[in-house]
Design an enzyme around this catalytic site. Structure first.
Site, PDB file in Angstrom:
ATOM      1  N   CYS C 157      60.805  55.760 -35.082  1.00  0.00           N
ATOM      2  CA  CYS C 157      59.430  55.988 -35.530  1.00  0.00           C
ATOM      3  C   CYS C 157      58.466  54.897 -35.059  1.00  0.00           C
ATOM      4  O   CYS C 157      57.265  55.111 -34.964  1.00  0.00           O
ATOM      5  CB  CYS C 157      59.383  56.075 -37.050  1.00  0.00           C
ATOM      6  SG  CYS C 157      60.161  54.691 -37.882  1.00  0.00           S
ATOM      7  N   HIS C 252      52.677  53.865 -39.542  1.00  0.00           N
ATOM      8  CA  HIS C 252      52.950  52.663 -38.760  1.00  0.00           C
ATOM      9  C   HIS C 252      51.738  52.370 -37.880  1.00  0.00           C
ATOM     10  O   HIS C 252      51.236  53.249 -37.185  1.00  0.00           O
ATOM     11  CB  HIS C 252      54.166  52.875 -37.851  1.00  0.00           C
ATOM     12  CG  HIS C 252      55.477  52.928 -38.561  1.00  0.00           C
ATOM     13  ND1 HIS C 252      55.628  52.687 -39.905  1.00  0.00           N
ATOM     14  CD2 HIS C 252      56.739  53.195 -38.091  1.00  0.00           C
ATOM     15  CE1 HIS C 252      56.909  52.788 -40.230  1.00  0.00           C
ATOM     16  NE2 HIS C 252      57.598  53.102 -39.165  1.00  0.00           N
TER      17      HIS C 252
END
Lengths: 364, 364, 364, 364
Positions: C157, C252
């Site tokens: 990710c 993120h």
């Protein structure tokens, strides 16, 4: 169906932004007018909130290019919007005066502000609880000599998490004598910039100015009765509130202990209480108002729920979630209740009020 | 003065680390022995907590190189330490058994664990409140046939924030009939790893397993009386607790509403209550125990205090800070109280217990 | 259209829950099978996640009553689901072996796990970047002698926030020589319980085990070429990563400085770069895959964006948001990129992979 | 020794409070004078910060009852304090002017503000790095015709975490050519009220106004040389900064990748670098200045350190902690550095500057 053109006063603040966001695809209403302080007036909405749009990534397309008007210029709104949502953030007296000016200009005001909450012919609505308080509007209009305009308000966000459960019990024949409530309230309730992060990282603040008084008092007006051109307050329950600010974005949690005003033998069992809550429905559900939750009170059985992050968005953020129902060693029962403070407790609650007023023909 | 050699059981967990840290320059005690699970045994303390030392930047020099022993091997401790602090994190029955083994080997146990809290001849000490409960130790030793060994415990951290204020009132002649307490508790109370961050960012959890029961019950033992070789519980106050976990590192906050067991005319005024709290002193202050706060109860007048981040470290983290004292519409008074859960409520509270026991000659 | 029955392995973990949640009303796929560790096997899904359902308030109705199977029992899945999503959380070797067992039993595996990422005939897909890597599946099947089964994976990710912007530039003729990336990663990326709250309140952790290596290496496989039955890695860009864990639930963020592999005169202007990003479209957009974002890269102009709380949910949580594009005093350009780590970066990214494979006929 | 009477300008803001707090028991200096905006003037210090004292629980006793003066009234300070610490929070031009007025009134100003940082005869001091920059003060006095007064400043807090490590390397013969730095900065750096909590719960903000420019530029003045009545900037390193605000109370973390300006064979090994850092000492250590850290650079070997919550208070909050030293695939090395932004980076750094100036006789 042609949508009703509406305005948002205080459109650039946090609650105003919530209104803009939530009205984006509303089946009845369309935002055609935004107003804010003179500082924002003349800018497009997009410019006015540049760098401080707080609700999701993007401003709804239809509003981006609207030119923000000066909220204090009531005449600018005339003929543009059928009614306005007020999310004004000003001095209380100034808000009271301004909302009355809109109303006197034939523009009804559905307000989120506290300024008119204690005007005795202004209904303070939670549509599931006191939809009949709209009856007072005739008296209000008459007193002021207003034609189409009027003011309707919603109560403080802090009590929304436990008012529906309390009311459902009262309505089912279990009057509440007194209750002690401790709230853990989200920072969005303080607007923007609101609470400094220096106070909300590794910290809680056991105080919110004015909140405990509102919680203790507004409860009684909501449960009151329209009589002789006034809303007469209910006499019970007596409420003691401890209001705390905690590092949560959205969602007010309340820990409640309460005592019924009933002889011991007539007090409801926990099972009965759960059944009262789960089956509770009211006017917004009957009218199928678009923002009304299908089931206003949700009961959870997990030991560690409700939690703001998991439960605040239940049923569009309009349901109250109740959990941890258990006996109280001091009073009769205790439980934890949670509601979304900027949806149910602010903008979407205001929209539901407008939907009720619309359904009852108040904007005709 | 030569320092007394002591051991820490469960030395690698969060409370164990706190003990190591707080005993670093203690005037009476010196950590010469650390024990933990068999997983850590044989490593130096430094190796055993590698990557998970949680209290400040560095392990105290004197402990870094100690070889961690297996806590279940009681014989290893014999002759090494005059007594042990127990911060064991195991199954409750296993802790009870192990603490008794240490005691039966002439090693007194000053425990932070809950395992022996309800043994009726084990004192559950808050030195400012029930220092005379050490009198039960003779009965405990006699029952077991122990010579020098015994067990003394401290209560749960959740009630430390309001027990001293309650006790000060009771002692001043204002018995408390009942109280409703809502706590906002710090994550350090759950140990390490403890509460997942996924549950503590933009969230609170309105439940802590076992905590409400402890808070409601332990209160009564602490206020109890040593009689006939037992500690007999007090009959009041009746407590109803709502325990919540909030995103705070250290510092438990309690919102308290309470009712006095007095006729209206005899109830103390807010001024009187403040004066009772501010002037409260007890045995640890008289004995000038090194970890005792100079003033056990601090009263603040700012509207928004106490707050964990500002007040938890007051007087070495050993004072309780009380604020927002005001009348309660439901009961008599309400207030907010705060204490440091890993200092007053855990390790430093345990050290204060040991200082009291030392001063009374229990380690001779 | 009849939906394709699918299974979720590791269904009770955080990523597994995300799959369950996101597949609730999927137009192609229907979850009919859930599997997890033997601890959960035999319970209904609802029972298995009791007290730890993490995604919104309620488990999707269709899955609540499914009986969880033991993920290690491949035969139980046969005939029940056309393919499985793997969100297994076990030892890497065990995952690799188990995923191969499913594949060898004619059950394709669309995996979120890292175990098979470096198998050279397993495609590591980001459908906007390397949809043609599915071509390697034939070689994979052949090598194993599998009939219908195969394994396809998604990358870590952490790189999803900058891979699409980098790729769009490369594809537009602006090869990237090297880049320095610092990530600020959300806690949901660590699963549940994951990062202790004690480490994430008033703190950041400048380290995530294995993450920097993955970020630096996986990039090159994704940009690689299918040749001779293998995926040959690209030679550039050289990446240096600093990965940090921060107190954010989802999303993120990456701060990127990069240098083009071009003579100064051929380097793109900031305007050109923005235009490349804004106009970037790829195979998922052409195929109108249901989980594909309409516009894969969104560029923002506010000085303080992207921010996780505002931008992570852009376009179903599948768009990458880029902001703060500006010149870099050390390299050529710098910018901030953000993506939703459990949607784009995990479960919804996996679902998009499955949609691509479906559209290409791999599940026929 | 009789203490030197000092004043604090901007005494009610966050940095001002830090000065008050940290000077409480200072061996050289005693706060006898506080000044702030006209809003606070005339109140006692205690009244002026009522409800917003932010540093621990209590205002130092000696300052509580001081009457706050109007900072713009320079004459009020004359004769009262030998020098002043400036923590003024006003418009930059106003600060510049006011600080010069104090200096021209024979009151030296040790400033935390940025207003005079780029005045070319004002030293911007980090005492471990450029203590000799005090030499410029003579030229400054001469230019203005000042007698005893002068201005000395400290740099921005954002670069304090990596300047000492960089300087130690340069001084040891390893010049740095360029570096890319990403900072994760604490909210206390923004003062109070500073960053709204709505932006810092479940969020980070990848932008701090003016911070990247300061970080990139101030570095060069600090490393500069006093020549011809000016401080001439150093030519290297070239710095690219990405500055982020994260939900941390105190402690700025920096992720640094850097390239040496040396042929490959002359570049230092990681061991050598660690040794350079660990052994680094400078003038404040030699002079044993009371606020100087014993060891200015601390190197940690745990994989997950430094962390703000664990390491910021190392050596009175004055040491820089460095960890994760490793090779960089793009440049030569990379590491993580951390310093306490309101101690080393603000008030205690300012106090150290004053201690240096005192030791050199500038307040005589």
């Amino acid at each position: 169906m042609k949508k009703i053109p509406v305005g948002v006063l205080g459109a650039t603040g946090m609650v105003g932004q919530r209104y803009i966001y939530l009205l984006a695809n509303h089946p009845y209403f369309e935002v055609v007018y935004t107003a804010a302080s003179s500082r924002s007036a003349g800018k497009t909405y997009e410019q006015a909130v540049e760098g401080r749009w707080l609700i999701g990534s993007d401003i709804p397309e239809g509003v981006k290019k609207l030119v923000v008007q000066d909220a204090s210029d009531v005449s600018a709104a005339k003929g543009k919007c059928r009614f306005v949502f007020s999310a004004l953030e000003m001095d209380k007296d100034a808000i009271k005066k301004l909302e009355e000016e809109y109303a006197s200009s034939d523009i009804p005001v559905v307000s989120n502000a506290s300024a008119n909450r204690w005007t005795e012919d202004v209904p303070m609505l939670i549509p599931e609880i006191n939809p009949e308080h709209t009856d007072i509007i005739a008296a209000q209009k008459k007193r002021h000599g207003w034609n189409k305009g009027f003011i309707a308000v919603k109560p403080n966000c802090s009590l929304q998490s436990y008012m529906a459960p309390i009311f459902a019990l009262i309505k089912a024949g279990y009057p509440v004598k007194r209750m002690i409530v401790t709230t853990l309230q989200a920072v969005s309730g303080a607007g923007y910039p609101g609470v400094p992060s220096f106070d909300m990282i590794d910290n809680i603040v056991p105080y919110i100015g004015g909140e405990e008084e509102k919680t203790e008092k507004e409860c009684l007006k909501i449960l009151g009765t329209v009589r002789n051109g006034k809303i007469e307050n209910a006499a019970a329950p007596v409420v003691a509130a401890h209001c705390n600010r905690v590092p949560v974005i959205d969602g007010h949690t309340a820990c409640v202990s309460l005592e019924f005003d009933l002889p011991q033998k007539d007090k409801p069992s926990l099972e009965r209480i759960e059944s009262v809550w789960t089956s509770f429905r009211s006017v917004p559900q009957e009218l199928k108002l678009p923002s009304a939750p299908v089931q206003p009170i949700r009961v959870r059985h997990e030991t560690n729920r409700p939690q703001p992050a998991r439960d605040r968005d239940t049923d569009k953020g309009m349901a109250v979630t109740v959990g941890r129902l258990r006996e109280c060693p001091v009073f009769d029962i205790r439980f934890v209740a949670l509601s979304h403070n900027t949806k149910r407790g602010a903008a979407l609650g205001g929209i539901l009020n407008a939907e009720l007023l619309y359904a009852k023909g108040f904007f005709d």
